[in-house]
Design a protein around this motif. Sequence first.
Motif, PDB file in Angstrom:
ATOM      1  N   PRO A  87       6.928  -1.418   5.941  1.00 25.86           N
ATOM      2  CA  PRO A  87       6.287  -0.495   5.003  1.00 25.86           C
ATOM      3  C   PRO A  87       5.021  -1.115   4.414  1.00 25.86           C
ATOM      4  O   PRO A  87       4.744  -2.300   4.606  1.00 25.86           O
ATOM      5  N   GLY A  88       4.279  -0.318   3.642  1.00 27.25           N
ATOM      6  CA  GLY A  88       3.050  -0.800   3.025  1.00 27.25           C
ATOM      7  C   GLY A  88       3.308  -1.859   1.964  1.00 27.25           C
ATOM      8  O   GLY A  88       4.428  -2.033   1.470  1.00 27.25           O
ATOM      9  N   LEU A  89       2.241  -2.571   1.588  1.00 25.20           N
ATOM     10  CA  LEU A  89       2.360  -3.685   0.645  1.00 25.20           C
ATOM     11  C   LEU A  89       2.888  -3.244  -0.715  1.00 25.20           C
ATOM     12  O   LEU A  89       3.713  -3.931  -1.329  1.00 25.20           O
ATOM     13  N   SER A  90       2.403  -2.130  -1.225  1.00 23.69           N
ATOM     14  CA  SER A  90       2.881  -1.659  -2.528  1.00 23.69           C
ATOM     15  C   SER A  90       4.376  -1.359  -2.479  1.00 23.69           C
ATOM     16  O   SER A  90       5.127  -1.691  -3.401  1.00 23.69           O
ATOM     17  N   THR A  91       4.812  -0.746  -1.391  1.00 21.56           N
ATOM     18  CA  THR A  91       6.236  -0.440  -1.234  1.00 21.56           C
ATOM     19  C   THR A  91       7.056  -1.717  -1.175  1.00 21.56           C
ATOM     20  O   THR A  91       8.102  -1.841  -1.823  1.00 21.56           O
ATOM     21  N   ARG A  92       6.574  -2.689  -0.408  1.00 21.34           N
ATOM     22  CA  ARG A  92       7.304  -3.950  -0.274  1.00 21.34           C
ATOM     23  C   ARG A  92       7.326  -4.739  -1.576  1.00 21.34           C
ATOM     24  O   ARG A  92       8.269  -5.477  -1.847  1.00 21.34           O
ATOM     25  N   SER A  93       6.294  -4.599  -2.392  1.00 25.06           N
ATOM     26  CA  SER A  93       6.253  -5.296  -3.677  1.00 25.06           C
ATOM     27  C   SER A  93       7.290  -4.744  -4.648  1.00 25.06           C
ATOM     28  O   SER A  93       7.797  -5.465  -5.511  1.00 25.06           O
TER      29      SER A  93
END
Length: 388
Positions: free
Chosen positions: A12-18
Amino acid sequence: MSSDKPQNHYSPGLSTRSIHHGESFASDTGTVMPPIFPSSTFEHGNPGGFDYTRSGNPNFRILESVLSSIEDCSYATVFGSGVSAITAIASTLKTGDLVLCEENLYGCTIRLFEQIFQRFGLNTAWVDFTDASSLTTITEKKPAMIWLESPTNPLLKILDISKICTVANAQKIPVVVDNTFCTALLQSPLKIGATLSLTSTTKYINGHSDALGGAICTNERKWQDLMTFAQKALGLQPSPFDCWLITRGIKTLPLRLERQVSNAAALADQLAAHPSVKWVRYPFRGDHPQQNVALRQMNAGGAIITANLKGNQNQTFSFCKSLKFFTLAESLGGVESLICHPATMTHASVDATTKAHLGIDESLVRFSIGCEDLSDLSSDLKKALDQL
């Protein structure tokens, strides 16, 4: 460089992973945010395999999972501070080994190598890695390890990590990159050849100036085992509470960094245009000596600005103290803007001759740009500069 990382995996995207940390170790409660596990010891035979917090804790595992996810790597190990992470790596070396270092490193890194590790027979050589001849130096000196920062602290030199790693990897020399100023959102050292990506999670990863931490990311199981051993054997572990705070802080990292970078780019231009400023260093500005490398290697210019003022030390201190929204303080990466005087603060322990050689003089200041309204920061800077 060998890697244990699986290929062709969906991410998934970085924001989601964060935001999504995975296992909370409290599934029976349905908690959205994982709890703090302050226990020093655990009952034998528990499902998580925990025994004693010095050798592992649920809060460590949760944070390590998020960090390896945003770094897009196989392994992450957390430590009590950035300096603890540096110590963990240095502990893998032996008497007589040579570490080839970029000459402009964080002052505490220099102090560790020169005043602590040197007493145990660890040798260091300092090189300007922006000089093309440094690649020949790697071959000639055959170091046990190469230690880099990019951007460097505080001069914001940009090193060509890929080029250095190509030479080092051919000779099986591990490369450490301190990625604190960028985080994995702006730069991915492991993807361009580095062995270890080191971050002081105290800074941008946490982002709220209320917790200490460090982390080392890698794709190599051998290095993961060494870091886990150092965490346990040397007592370099963080506190569960600090890991909990950093896990909370990392959820807003993409949002914070986007605002900080935007503010920094605008303020760098403002500083460069003011007659009281000799010069400005910001990686994505056209007047940065390594701008082309920065544009190729980084996703954005970062949120640190270094400037040299037209004034002596007293005038420079007066400027720093006159600012309303920039606190004169060590550290960086928080939501609040800070200003630092490297010669007497972050690099106070570096000898005067070395500081003069590097260009860390009494007129040098380092800005860590926060998330405040740009108009307020801009007005604050203008007023202080006009009075300089």
